[in-house]
Design an enzyme around this catalytic site. Structure first.
Site, PDB file in Angstrom:
ATOM      1  N   ARG A   1       1.016  -1.175   0.152  1.00 16.22           N
ATOM      2  CA  ARG A   1      -0.299   0.003  -0.006  1.00 16.22           C
ATOM      3  C   ARG A   1       0.953   1.093  -0.284  1.00 16.22           C
ATOM      4  O   ARG A   1       2.288   1.321   0.751  1.00 16.22           O
ATOM      5  CB  ARG A   1      -0.780   0.031   1.550  1.00 16.22           C
TER       6      ARG A   1
ATOM      7  N   HIS B   1      -1.381   0.703 -10.053  1.00 16.82           N
ATOM      8  CA  HIS B   1      -1.698  -0.094  -8.468  1.00 16.82           C
ATOM      9  C   HIS B   1      -2.599  -1.214  -9.595  1.00 16.82           C
ATOM     10  O   HIS B   1      -3.765  -1.166  -9.067  1.00 16.82           O
ATOM     11  CB  HIS B   1      -2.643   1.039  -7.210  1.00 16.82           C
TER      12      HIS B   1
HETATM   13  P1  NDP Z   1      -1.719 -11.123   4.474  1.00 17.94           P
HETATM   14  O1  NDP Z   1      -2.325 -10.904   5.981  1.00 17.94           O
HETATM   15  O2  NDP Z   1      -1.888 -12.842   4.197  1.00 17.94           O
HETATM   16  O3  NDP Z   1      -0.225 -11.282   4.634  1.00 17.94           O
HETATM   17  C1  NDP Z   1      -0.106  -9.820   5.676  1.00 17.94           C
HETATM   18  C2  NDP Z   1       1.360 -10.755   6.010  1.00 17.94           C
HETATM   19  O4  NDP Z   1       2.065  -8.967   6.820  1.00 17.94           O
HETATM   20  C3  NDP Z   1       1.947 -11.435   6.535  1.00 17.94           C
HETATM   21  O5  NDP Z   1       2.556 -12.419   6.659  1.00 17.94           O
HETATM   22  C4  NDP Z   1       1.607 -10.820   8.217  1.00 17.94           C
HETATM   23  O6  NDP Z   1       2.234 -11.312   9.454  1.00 17.94           O
HETATM   24  C5  NDP Z   1       2.757  -9.379   7.589  1.00 17.94           C
HETATM   25  N1  NDP Z   1       2.842  -8.451   8.638  1.00 17.94           N
HETATM   26  C6  NDP Z   1       1.220  -7.411   9.001  1.00 17.94           C
HETATM   27  N2  NDP Z   1       1.746  -6.689  10.022  1.00 17.94           N
HETATM   28  C7  NDP Z   1       3.258  -6.728  10.543  1.00 17.94           C
HETATM   29  C8  NDP Z   1       4.248  -5.753  11.061  1.00 17.94           C
HETATM   30  N3  NDP Z   1       3.382  -5.022  11.597  1.00 17.94           N
HETATM   31  N4  NDP Z   1       4.534  -6.216  10.842  1.00 17.94           N
HETATM   32  C9  NDP Z   1       5.412  -7.702   9.928  1.00 17.94           C
HETATM   33  N5  NDP Z   1       4.719  -7.998   8.987  1.00 17.94           N
HETATM   34  C10 NDP Z   1       3.602  -7.595   9.723  1.00 17.94           C
HETATM   35  O7  NDP Z   1      -1.708 -10.412   3.656  1.00 17.94           O
HETATM   36  P2  NDP Z   1      -1.563 -10.843   1.681  1.00 17.94           P
HETATM   37  O8  NDP Z   1      -0.746 -11.008   1.469  1.00 17.94           O
HETATM   38  O9  NDP Z   1      -3.191 -11.276   1.286  1.00 17.94           O
HETATM   39  O10 NDP Z   1      -1.734  -9.059   1.090  1.00 17.94           O
HETATM   40  C11 NDP Z   1      -1.097  -7.852   1.944  1.00 17.94           C
HETATM   41  C12 NDP Z   1      -1.581  -6.508   1.289  1.00 17.94           C
HETATM   42  O11 NDP Z   1      -0.402  -6.140  -0.446  1.00 17.94           O
HETATM   43  C13 NDP Z   1      -2.841  -6.298   1.547  1.00 17.94           C
HETATM   44  O12 NDP Z   1      -3.187  -5.930   2.792  1.00 17.94           O
HETATM   45  C14 NDP Z   1      -2.879  -4.654   0.449  1.00 17.94           C
HETATM   46  O13 NDP Z   1      -2.619  -4.017   0.891  1.00 17.94           O
HETATM   47  C15 NDP Z   1      -1.668  -5.743  -0.447  1.00 17.94           C
HETATM   48  N6  NDP Z   1      -2.015  -5.837  -2.226  1.00 17.94           N
HETATM   49  C16 NDP Z   1      -1.886  -5.140  -3.021  1.00 17.94           C
HETATM   50  C17 NDP Z   1      -2.327  -5.140  -4.429  1.00 17.94           C
HETATM   51  C18 NDP Z   1      -1.958  -4.484  -5.691  1.00 17.94           C
HETATM   52  O14 NDP Z   1      -2.543  -4.979  -6.744  1.00 17.94           O
HETATM   53  N7  NDP Z   1      -1.110  -3.464  -5.165  1.00 17.94           N
HETATM   54  C19 NDP Z   1      -4.073  -6.294  -4.508  1.00 17.94           C
HETATM   55  C20 NDP Z   1      -3.459  -7.289  -3.458  1.00 17.94           C
HETATM   56  C21 NDP Z   1      -3.426  -7.031  -1.831  1.00 17.94           C
HETATM   57  P3  NDP Z   1       2.405 -12.170  10.247  1.00 17.94           P
HETATM   58  O15 NDP Z   1       2.241 -13.549   9.080  1.00 17.94           O
HETATM   59  O16 NDP Z   1       3.135 -12.614  11.249  1.00 17.94           O
HETATM   60  O17 NDP Z   1       0.399 -12.105  10.572  1.00 17.94           O
HETATM   61  C1  OXD Z   2      -6.340  -5.510  -3.304  1.00 17.27           C
HETATM   62  C2  OXD Z   2      -5.714  -4.384  -4.204  1.00 17.27           C
HETATM   63  O1  OXD Z   2      -5.894  -5.150  -2.092  1.00 17.27           O
HETATM   64  O2  OXD Z   2      -6.061  -4.628  -5.440  1.00 17.27           O
HETATM   65  O3  OXD Z   2      -6.537  -6.326  -3.477  1.00 17.27           O
HETATM   66  O4  OXD Z   2      -5.043  -3.417  -3.906  1.00 17.27           O
END
Ligand code: NDP
Ligand code: OXD
Length: 318
Positions: free
Chosen positions: A233, A281
């Site tokens: 993000r 994005h």
């Molecule tokens: P998940 O919830 O599956 O994974 C999130 C990961 O981030 C976990 O490993 C979590 O740790 C880690 N995390 C969260 N907070 C912290 C922190 N404070 N310190 C360290 N690690 C942290 O999410 P996804 O993988 O499905 O998606 C991740 C992000 O990708 C979404 O939230 C979204 O913002 C972004 N996204 C962007 C897209 C785009 O088109 N650009 C499309 C889809 C998603 P833990 O494993 O320990 O819980």
């Molecule tokens: C998502 C994105 O969160 O597209 O899926 O950013």
């Protein structure tokens, strides 16, 4: 009873048709079609106007139309119902493609060879490192981070991961070094040539890609310096710190799919920066058929007495 679609920035009618074709037993409504908010049972939202969902007090679940839920959880007036995110193999594959594409483009000096071709030049004077010479660090080892880590590992990069809680990966990446929490961050950064950020935006991660973090990355290295790939993000980025780090050589390059302000305004220094690759994005677009299908399945699970999958922890913010 009905499903409300609260969408900004995407074609609402298109999504309405997709949902209605699958959800025969309920009406799928746009906000101005709702006559009594009490009859809204479910909400599917993408970047709705904060505060605009307050009246829907009988909501049984709020579905995000994407993987991220920051757009929902930042709304203090969100109905008090489970918040559900998308976990979708098509979306995960698309994100993996973007990460691998960008990592390989930096490894194989894509910009240099595109410029040479345009100039009609044939210059082969530079040493070409291989993936095995490069350490990649994946921040966020969730659905997307773990899949990207696996693909990068299969190509031959030395991959490590960092997450909030400790991880013991399995299968092909079982030997991947994993770090966690603030204690593990500096060691993780110090070994990293390419930093891949796939974290959610939460109060804890806001602005995490800042000067202090960037200056902890491995300097030098076979790429000429560290490279940042962020598709998490825009709110994770301290954008002026990233620009300064690029200009001072603390960062060698950056591939950015997300920005604090989207669309990225015309005239943003990121557009023309020679060390920056910008994508709008769309590293992992949500495919409407897959997304609508998954949400309708979840509603049918509830109807038949089951429980919702992929409910986020509102306290943790993801
Ligand atoms: P998940 O919830 O599956 O994974 C999130 C990961 O981030 C976990 O490993 C979590 O740790 C880690 N995390 C969260 N907070 C912290 C922190 N404070 N310190 C360290 N690690 C942290 O999410 P996804 O993988 O499905 O998606 C991740 C992000 O990708 C979404 O939230 C979204 O913002 C972004 N996204 C962007 C897209 C785009 O088109 N650009 C499309 C889809 C998603 P833990 O494993 O320990 O819980
Ligand atoms: C998502 C994105 O969160 O597209 O899926 O950013």
């Amino acid at each position: 009873m009905s499903l409300l679609l609260a969408i900004r920035g995407w074609d609402q009618r298109y999504w309405q048709e997709k949902f209605q074709a699958l959800l025969h037993e309920r009406r799928v409504l746009l906000p101005d079609e709702v006559s009594d908010p009490a009859y809204v049972e479910f909400i599917a939202a993408w970047k709705h106007a904060p505060g605009s969902l307050k009246a829907y007090r009988n909501t049984r679940a709020v579905f995000s139309l994407g993987a991220g839920v920051d757009h929902l959880l930042s709304d203090r007036d969100l109905p008090d119902a489970p918040v559900v995110r998308i976990v979708d193999s098509d979306l995960t594959r698309r994100m993996t493609e973007w990460v691998v594409w960008q990592a390989l483009d930096w490894l194989r000096q894509g910009a240099r060879y595109r410029a040479q071709q345009q100039a009609g030049q044939w210059i082969d004077d530079r040493e070409q490192p291989s993936a095995g010479d490069i350490s990649v660090g994946v921040m966020g080892l969730g659905e997307l981070g773990m899949a990207s880590a696996l693909a990068l590992h299969q190509i031959g990069f030395n991959v490590a991961g960092w997450s909030r809680t400790p991880k013991k990966p399995e299968g092909a990446v079982s030997s991947m070094p994993c770090f966690s929490g603030s204690d593990g961050l500096s060691t993780f950064l110090a070994r990293t040539d390419i930093l891949v950020c796939l974290m959610p935006l939460t109060p804890q991660t806001e602005g995490i890609l800042n000067q202090s973090l960037l200056s902890g990355l491995k300097q030098g290295g076979r790429l000429g310096g560290p490279v940042l790939l962020n598709a998490g993000r825009g709110g994770l980025q301290d954008e002026s710190a990233i620009l300064k780090a690029l200009d001072r050589g603390v960062l060698f390059g950056a591939s950015l799919d997300v920005f604090r302000q989207e669309p990225l305004p015309a005239g943003s220094p990121f557009y023309n920066h020679p060390k920056v690759r910008v994508t709008p994005h769309n590293s992992a677009m949500s495919h409407p058929d897959a997304i609508a299908g998954q949400i309708v399945q979840q509603i049918h699970r509830l109807d038949s007495g089951g429980t919702l999958l992929n409910v986020v922890d509102r306290q943790a913010g993801y």
